[in-house]
Design a protein around this motif. Structure first.
Motif, PDB file in Angstrom:
ATOM      1  N   SER A  46       0.842  -1.190   0.000  1.00  0.00           N
ATOM      2  CA  SER A  46       0.000   0.000   0.000  1.00  0.00           C
ATOM      3  C   SER A  46       0.879   1.243   0.000  1.00  0.00           C
ATOM      4  O   SER A  46       2.024   1.209   0.442  1.00  0.00           O
ATOM      5  N   PHE A  47       0.334   2.336  -0.526  1.00  0.00           N
ATOM      6  CA  PHE A  47       1.065   3.602  -0.602  1.00  0.00           C
ATOM      7  C   PHE A  47       0.129   4.758  -0.294  1.00  0.00           C
ATOM      8  O   PHE A  47      -1.085   4.609  -0.317  1.00  0.00           O
ATOM      9  N   ASP A  48       0.712   5.916  -0.010  1.00  0.00           N
ATOM     10  CA  ASP A  48      -0.061   7.124   0.252  1.00  0.00           C
ATOM     11  C   ASP A  48      -0.613   7.646  -1.074  1.00  0.00           C
ATOM     12  O   ASP A  48       0.137   8.161  -1.895  1.00  0.00           O
ATOM     13  N   GLY A  49      -1.918   7.492  -1.278  1.00  0.00           N
ATOM     14  CA  GLY A  49      -2.564   7.984  -2.487  1.00  0.00           C
ATOM     15  C   GLY A  49      -3.013   9.422  -2.321  1.00  0.00           C
ATOM     16  O   GLY A  49      -2.619  10.114  -1.370  1.00  0.00           O
ATOM     17  N   ASP A  50      -3.837   9.887  -3.233  1.00  0.00           N
ATOM     18  CA  ASP A  50      -4.304  11.274  -3.193  1.00  0.00           C
ATOM     19  C   ASP A  50      -5.006  11.618  -1.885  1.00  0.00           C
ATOM     20  O   ASP A  50      -4.742  12.643  -1.276  1.00  0.00           O
ATOM     21  N   ARG A  51      -5.953  10.768  -1.464  1.00  0.00           N
ATOM     22  CA  ARG A  51      -6.721  11.046  -0.245  1.00  0.00           C
ATOM     23  C   ARG A  51      -6.886   9.799   0.619  1.00  0.00           C
ATOM     24  O   ARG A  51      -7.774   9.739   1.450  1.00  0.00           O
ATOM     25  N   GLY A  52      -6.051   8.804   0.412  1.00  0.00           N
ATOM     26  CA  GLY A  52      -6.133   7.553   1.167  1.00  0.00           C
ATOM     27  C   GLY A  52      -5.055   6.604   0.677  1.00  0.00           C
ATOM     28  O   GLY A  52      -4.097   7.030   0.029  1.00  0.00           O
ATOM     29  N   ARG A  53      -5.206   5.329   0.968  1.00  0.00           N
ATOM     30  CA  ARG A  53      -4.203   4.340   0.597  1.00  0.00           C
ATOM     31  C   ARG A  53      -4.507   3.754  -0.774  1.00  0.00           C
ATOM     32  O   ARG A  53      -5.630   3.371  -1.075  1.00  0.00           O
ATOM     33  N   GLY A  54      -3.478   3.698  -1.604  1.00  0.00           N
ATOM     34  CA  GLY A  54      -3.529   3.003  -2.878  1.00  0.00           C
ATOM     35  C   GLY A  54      -2.782   1.691  -2.752  1.00  0.00           C
ATOM     36  O   GLY A  54      -2.187   1.407  -1.704  1.00  0.00           O
ATOM     37  N   HIS A  55      -2.808   0.875  -3.800  1.00  0.00           N
ATOM     38  CA  HIS A  55      -2.157  -0.430  -3.753  1.00  0.00           C
ATOM     39  C   HIS A  55      -1.296  -0.693  -4.974  1.00  0.00           C
ATOM     40  O   HIS A  55      -1.699  -0.377  -6.095  1.00  0.00           O
TER      41      HIS A  55
END
Length: 135
Positions: A46-55
């Motif tokens: 997981s990574f820090d996305g625009d407004r939450g966690r991305g994968h």
């Protein structure tokens, strides 16, 4: 796919193993990256996305802690307001309209190791560089 740099671009797996919880990186574009789980041969990070966690979904990395090299896969940022015009769903059920391909290159074959990654948006080529170092 990720935070500030890619915000303009607008971002950019069965059974757990013990090393996963220990694998956390800090990347120059995606912020904190955490090894979440394996689903067969697919590692889910997981990574820090625009407004939450991305994968990140990385094929061949699942359960591989001693023979790391170059792997391909894709990413999904379900928190982004950007769209690729279609929904993509990962093997863990996470889905979103903002996604792309990736190629990751580990520095060393064993855990822990930093890595470099090239990512693309939607159907575009993986040309955006990302660098991550272990925490």
């Amino acid at each position: 796919m990720f935070r500030t740099c890619l915000t303009a671009l607008a971002l950019v797996a069965f059974g757990a193993t013990s090393a996963q919880a220990d694998e956390v990186w800090y990347s120059d574009i995606a912020g904190e990256v955490v090894y979440e789980q394996d689903m067969g041969p697919i590692a889910i990070l997981s990574f820090d996305g625009d407004r939450g966690r991305g994968h990140f979904y990385i094929d061949g990395l699942g359960g591989n802690y001693t023979n790391r090299g170059t792997f391909s896969g894709y990413w999904i940022d379900p928190s982004s307001s950007d769209s690729c015009g279609g929904n993509l769903q990962g093997p863990d059920g996470v889905s979103g309209n903002y996604w792309g391909q990736l190629i990751v290159y580990f520095d060393n074959p064993g855990f822990p190791s930093g890595w470099s990654m090239d990512v693309g948006e939607c159907f575009g080529p993986a040309t955006i560089p990302v660098r991550a170092n272990p925490r």
